[in-house]
Design a protein around this motif. Sequence first.
Motif, PDB file in Angstrom:
ATOM      1  N   ILE A  37      -3.674  26.467 -25.672  1.00 42.93           N
ATOM      2  CA  ILE A  37      -2.881  26.825 -26.834  1.00 42.93           C
ATOM      3  C   ILE A  37      -2.377  28.234 -26.577  1.00 42.93           C
ATOM      4  CG2 ILE A  37      -2.912  27.216 -29.328  1.00 42.93           C
ATOM      5  CD1 ILE A  37      -5.501  25.448 -29.325  1.00 42.93           C
ATOM      6  N   VAL A  38      -1.134  28.502 -26.910  1.00 42.74           N
ATOM      7  CA  VAL A  38      -0.598  29.845 -26.780  1.00 42.74           C
ATOM      8  C   VAL A  38      -0.854  30.581 -28.084  1.00 42.74           C
ATOM      9  CG1 VAL A  38       1.478  31.225 -26.404  1.00 42.74           C
ATOM     10  CG2 VAL A  38       1.178  29.065 -25.175  1.00 42.74           C
ATOM     11  N   VAL A  39      -1.297  31.821 -27.967  1.00 44.13           N
ATOM     12  CA  VAL A  39      -1.486  32.679 -29.143  1.00 44.13           C
ATOM     13  C   VAL A  39      -0.777  33.995 -28.850  1.00 44.13           C
ATOM     14  CG1 VAL A  39      -3.714  33.621 -28.394  1.00 44.13           C
ATOM     15  CG2 VAL A  39      -3.149  33.569 -30.821  1.00 44.13           C
ATOM     16  N   ALA A  40      -0.073  34.516 -29.872  1.00 47.11           N
ATOM     17  CA  ALA A  40       0.723  35.727 -29.695  1.00 47.11           C
ATOM     18  C   ALA A  40       0.667  36.560 -30.965  1.00 47.11           C
ATOM     19  CB  ALA A  40       2.175  35.354 -29.391  1.00 47.11           C
ATOM     20  N   LYS A  41       1.060  37.809 -30.842  1.00 43.91           N
ATOM     21  CA  LYS A  41       1.203  38.664 -32.014  1.00 43.91           C
ATOM     22  C   LYS A  41       2.404  38.163 -32.798  1.00 43.91           C
ATOM     23  CE  LYS A  41       0.706  42.272 -34.704  1.00 43.91           C
ATOM     24  NZ  LYS A  41       1.103  41.679 -35.966  1.00 43.91           N
ATOM     25  N   HIS A  42       2.230  37.943 -34.081  1.00 44.10           N
ATOM     26  CA  HIS A  42       3.332  37.497 -34.944  1.00 44.10           C
ATOM     27  C   HIS A  42       4.389  38.591 -34.985  1.00 44.10           C
ATOM     28  CE1 HIS A  42       5.422  35.986 -38.488  1.00 44.10           C
ATOM     29  NE2 HIS A  42       4.736  34.859 -38.347  1.00 44.10           N
ATOM     30  N   GLN A  43       5.663  38.210 -34.962  1.00 43.69           N
ATOM     31  CA  GLN A  43       6.725  39.204 -34.923  1.00 43.69           C
ATOM     32  C   GLN A  43       6.970  39.894 -36.256  1.00 43.69           C
ATOM     33  OE1 GLN A  43      10.301  37.689 -33.116  1.00 43.69           O
ATOM     34  NE2 GLN A  43       9.259  37.126 -31.236  1.00 43.69           N
ATOM     35  N   ALA A  44       6.596  39.250 -37.362  1.00 45.18           N
ATOM     36  CA  ALA A  44       6.909  39.832 -38.668  1.00 45.18           C
ATOM     37  C   ALA A  44       5.682  40.206 -39.488  1.00 45.18           C
ATOM     38  CB  ALA A  44       7.781  38.861 -39.469  1.00 45.18           C
ATOM     39  N   ASP A  45       4.567  39.501 -39.293  1.00 52.22           N
ATOM     40  CA  ASP A  45       3.393  39.718 -40.129  1.00 52.22           C
ATOM     41  C   ASP A  45       2.217  40.254 -39.330  1.00 52.22           C
ATOM     42  OD1 ASP A  45       4.309  38.910 -42.737  1.00 52.22           O
ATOM     43  OD2 ASP A  45       4.375  36.861 -41.988  1.00 52.22           O
ATOM     44  N   SER A  46       1.194  40.715 -40.048  1.00 53.65           N
ATOM     45  CA  SER A  46      -0.001  41.301 -39.431  1.00 53.65           C
ATOM     46  C   SER A  46      -1.008  40.222 -39.069  1.00 53.65           C
ATOM     47  CB  SER A  46      -0.639  42.296 -40.405  1.00 53.65           C
ATOM     48  OG  SER A  46       0.242  43.337 -40.686  1.00 53.65           O
ATOM     49  N   CYS A  47      -0.583  39.291 -38.237  1.00 56.42           N
ATOM     50  CA  CYS A  47      -1.445  38.180 -37.849  1.00 56.42           C
ATOM     51  C   CYS A  47      -1.056  37.725 -36.447  1.00 56.42           C
ATOM     52  CB  CYS A  47      -1.309  37.021 -38.839  1.00 56.42           C
ATOM     53  SG  CYS A  47       0.322  36.229 -38.852  1.00 56.42           S
ATOM     54  N   LEU A  48      -1.719  36.679 -36.000  1.00 56.37           N
ATOM     55  CA  LEU A  48      -1.376  36.033 -34.738  1.00 56.37           C
ATOM     56  C   LEU A  48      -0.666  34.726 -35.048  1.00 56.37           C
ATOM     57  CD1 LEU A  48      -4.797  36.524 -32.903  1.00 56.37           C
ATOM     58  CD2 LEU A  48      -2.726  37.939 -32.705  1.00 56.37           C
ATOM     59  N   ILE A  49       0.093  34.233 -34.094  1.00 56.74           N
ATOM     60  CA  ILE A  49       0.751  32.940 -34.221  1.00 56.74           C
ATOM     61  C   ILE A  49       0.341  32.096 -33.024  1.00 56.74           C
ATOM     62  CG2 ILE A  49       2.868  33.760 -33.086  1.00 56.74           C
ATOM     63  CD1 ILE A  49       4.407  31.872 -35.013  1.00 56.74           C
ATOM     64  N   GLY A  50       0.109  30.818 -33.244  1.00 60.43           N
ATOM     65  CA  GLY A  50      -0.314  29.929 -32.175  1.00 60.43           C
ATOM     66  C   GLY A  50       0.470  28.637 -32.180  1.00 60.43           C
ATOM     67  N   TYR A  51       0.520  27.991 -31.016  1.00 61.48           N
ATOM     68  CA  TYR A  51       1.244  26.735 -30.863  1.00 61.48           C
ATOM     69  C   TYR A  51       0.856  26.115 -29.534  1.00 61.48           C
ATOM     70  CZ  TYR A  51       4.003  30.583 -29.000  1.00 61.48           C
ATOM     71  OH  TYR A  51       4.377  31.747 -28.381  1.00 61.48           O
ATOM     72  N   LEU A 110      -4.805  42.846 -31.306  1.00 58.47           N
ATOM     73  CA  LEU A 110      -3.478  42.914 -31.922  1.00 58.47           C
ATOM     74  C   LEU A 110      -3.461  42.312 -33.327  1.00 58.47           C
ATOM     75  CD1 LEU A 110      -1.177  42.034 -28.888  1.00 58.47           C
ATOM     76  CD2 LEU A 110      -1.488  44.264 -29.976  1.00 58.47           C
ATOM     77  N   GLY A 111      -4.246  41.256 -33.544  1.00 60.77           N
ATOM     78  CA  GLY A 111      -4.298  40.615 -34.848  1.00 60.77           C
ATOM     79  C   GLY A 111      -5.363  41.179 -35.772  1.00 60.77           C
TER      80      GLY A 111
END
Length: 161
Positions: A37-51, A110-111
């Motif tokens: 699963i890819v996890v990254a720093k969200h571009q707009a919010d103070s969280c991580l995004i995964g997909y 980062l998250g």
Amino acid sequence: MTNLYHGSELCEVDADGNVAIPAFLEDALAPETSPEIVVAKHQADSCLIGYGTGHLSTLAERAERRRLAEEDRGEEARGHYHRMRSTFGLSERMKREGKGLRIPAAMRHLGRIDDLALFVGTGDSFEIWNPALALESDDEHFRALAEFRLRTRGTKTTGVH
């Protein structure tokens, strides 16, 4: 991807970043062929995004369409390269191992993920929040969800596997 990420769950995270995969996330990942699963720093919010890794090509296509539209408007390419670096450079892969996964240390940093993580489905991706940051959201319904998950966390087992 045919399944969408929908639902939310609060999970415990151990010192190494190990976390049990929330049921809603496991259901959405079932058709994925890759155990990553890819996890990254969200571009707009103070969280991580995964997909799932298959979503990377969709992100590249979206970025190219946006770059072309910006170019047509005469905008500088700097914003495009910033987004590409954020989308593809500030990301790591998490391997699924049984019913668990490990959030990489850099992504936890980062998250701002500590001992709890609030997983939230967002359609073609999911977010991983530090619940304390979710409580500061400007979205009152999201804040209410975070409050509920924190208040009821002792009624359901969300331990690390």
